[in-house]
Design a protein around this motif. Structure first.
Motif, PDB file in Angstrom:
ATOM      1  N   LYS A  63       5.985   9.084  16.476  1.00  0.00           N
ATOM      2  CA  LYS A  63       6.271   8.966  15.241  1.00  0.00           C
ATOM      3  C   LYS A  63       6.352   7.466  14.693  1.00  0.00           C
ATOM      4  N   LEU A  64       6.809   6.649  15.758  1.00  0.00           N
ATOM      5  CA  LEU A  64       7.047   5.155  15.426  1.00  0.00           C
ATOM      6  C   LEU A  64       5.767   4.560  15.289  1.00  0.00           C
ATOM      7  N   MET A  65       4.816   5.088  16.217  1.00  0.00           N
ATOM      8  CA  MET A  65       3.251   4.350  16.162  1.00  0.00           C
ATOM      9  C   MET A  65       2.420   4.777  14.863  1.00  0.00           C
ATOM     10  N   THR A  66       2.738   6.131  14.480  1.00  0.00           N
ATOM     11  CA  THR A  66       2.276   6.486  13.241  1.00  0.00           C
ATOM     12  C   THR A  66       2.621   5.763  12.235  1.00  0.00           C
ATOM     13  N   GLN A  67       3.980   5.608  12.072  1.00  0.00           N
ATOM     14  CA  GLN A  67       4.424   5.017  10.734  1.00  0.00           C
ATOM     15  C   GLN A  67       4.168   3.270  10.781  1.00  0.00           C
ATOM     16  N   LEU A  68       4.179   2.738  11.931  1.00  0.00           N
ATOM     17  CA  LEU A  68       3.823   1.353  12.043  1.00  0.00           C
ATOM     18  C   LEU A  68       2.157   1.383  11.741  1.00  0.00           C
ATOM     19  N   SER A  69       1.527   2.089  12.213  1.00  0.00           N
ATOM     20  CA  SER A  69       0.006   2.142  11.795  1.00  0.00           C
ATOM     21  C   SER A  69      -0.286   2.212  10.207  1.00  0.00           C
ATOM     22  N   THR A  70       0.559   3.294   9.802  1.00  0.00           N
ATOM     23  CA  THR A  70       0.483   3.348   8.236  1.00  0.00           C
ATOM     24  C   THR A  70       0.961   1.869   7.339  1.00  0.00           C
ATOM     25  N   ASP A  71       2.061   1.583   7.820  1.00  0.00           N
ATOM     26  CA  ASP A  71       2.721   0.381   7.118  1.00  0.00           C
ATOM     27  C   ASP A  71       1.807  -0.881   7.526  1.00  0.00           C
ATOM     28  N   LEU A  72       1.377  -1.035   8.676  1.00  0.00           N
ATOM     29  CA  LEU A  72       0.750  -2.283   8.706  1.00  0.00           C
ATOM     30  C   LEU A  72      -0.851  -2.367   8.140  1.00  0.00           C
ATOM     31  N   SER A  73      -1.314  -0.930   8.232  1.00  0.00           N
ATOM     32  CA  SER A  73      -2.682  -0.793   7.426  1.00  0.00           C
ATOM     33  C   SER A  73      -2.436  -1.094   5.875  1.00  0.00           C
ATOM     34  N   VAL A  74      -1.550  -0.689   5.360  1.00  0.00           N
ATOM     35  CA  VAL A  74      -1.408  -0.961   4.105  1.00  0.00           C
ATOM     36  C   VAL A  74      -1.169  -2.599   3.792  1.00  0.00           C
ATOM     37  N   LYS A  75      -0.390  -3.033   4.445  1.00  0.00           N
ATOM     38  CA  LYS A  75      -0.075  -4.425   4.369  1.00  0.00           C
ATOM     39  C   LYS A  75      -1.348  -5.719   4.590  1.00  0.00           C
ATOM     40  N   PHE A  76      -2.023  -5.269   5.995  1.00  0.00           N
ATOM     41  CA  PHE A  76      -3.222  -6.078   6.461  1.00  0.00           C
ATOM     42  C   PHE A  76      -4.420  -5.491   6.484  1.00  0.00           C
ATOM     43  N   GLY A  77      -4.627  -4.094   6.038  1.00  0.00           N
ATOM     44  CA  GLY A  77      -6.079  -3.770   6.070  1.00  0.00           C
ATOM     45  C   GLY A  77      -6.300  -3.243   7.560  1.00  0.00           C
ATOM     46  N   LYS A  78      -7.457  -3.020   7.996  1.00  0.00           N
ATOM     47  CA  LYS A  78      -8.089  -2.510   9.110  1.00  0.00           C
ATOM     48  C   LYS A  78      -7.706  -3.308  10.321  1.00  0.00           C
ATOM     49  N   GLY A  79      -7.443  -2.624  11.577  1.00  0.00           N
ATOM     50  CA  GLY A  79      -6.942  -3.254  12.764  1.00  0.00           C
ATOM     51  C   GLY A  79      -5.881  -2.867  13.262  1.00  0.00           C
TER      52      GLY A  79
END
Length: 125
Positions: A63-79
């Motif tokens: 759950k943490l990794m999924t949420q981090l992925s979503t939030d960081l992708s919105v903020k920084f894009g791919k990667g």
């Protein structure tokens, strides 16, 4: 303006400048690759320390990794896919002493190395 009748052979000068330039480019790329590797290691460390609070096992898991992925992708894009974040986490877990990270290896190398099983350290998977 006086222009000399003939210019000295510039071939050697051109070769030296080209060599300096390509050497500088290579050094810059290596420096950036090293900085990214250390950044990814620190991201992995931050995730592990937040999620595990120094314990052997994580408490929040996917759950943490999924949420981090979503939030960081919105903020920084791919990667910042979930799998990439998991690889960053594994980089820290398997190489918890960043001084052992080689200057000769890139992030691409370490994405393969973290898949290899070896003796666990203070953090386990």
């Amino acid at each position: 303006m006086n222009v000399p009748d003939s210019l000295p052979d510039c071939g050697n000068l051109l070769s030296r400048i080209a060599s300096l330039y390509t050497d500088g480019q290579t050094a810059a790329v290596r420096s950036v690759q090293r900085a990214l590797l250390l950044t990814y290691w620190q991201i992995g460390q931050t995730i592990v320390e937040f999620d595990q609070h120094g314990q052997a096992r994580a408490s929040y898991g996917s759950k943490l990794m999924t949420q981090l992925s979503t939030d960081l992708s919105v903020k920084f894009g791919k990667g910042f896919s979930r799998s990439n974040l998991n690889t960053m986490r594994l980089l820290f877990i398997k190489y918890d002493d960043k001084t052992v990270l080689s200057d000769k290896l890139t992030w691409a190398h370490y994405t393969e190395l973290v898949k290899i099983d070896h003796v666990p350290n203070r953090y386990s998977i």
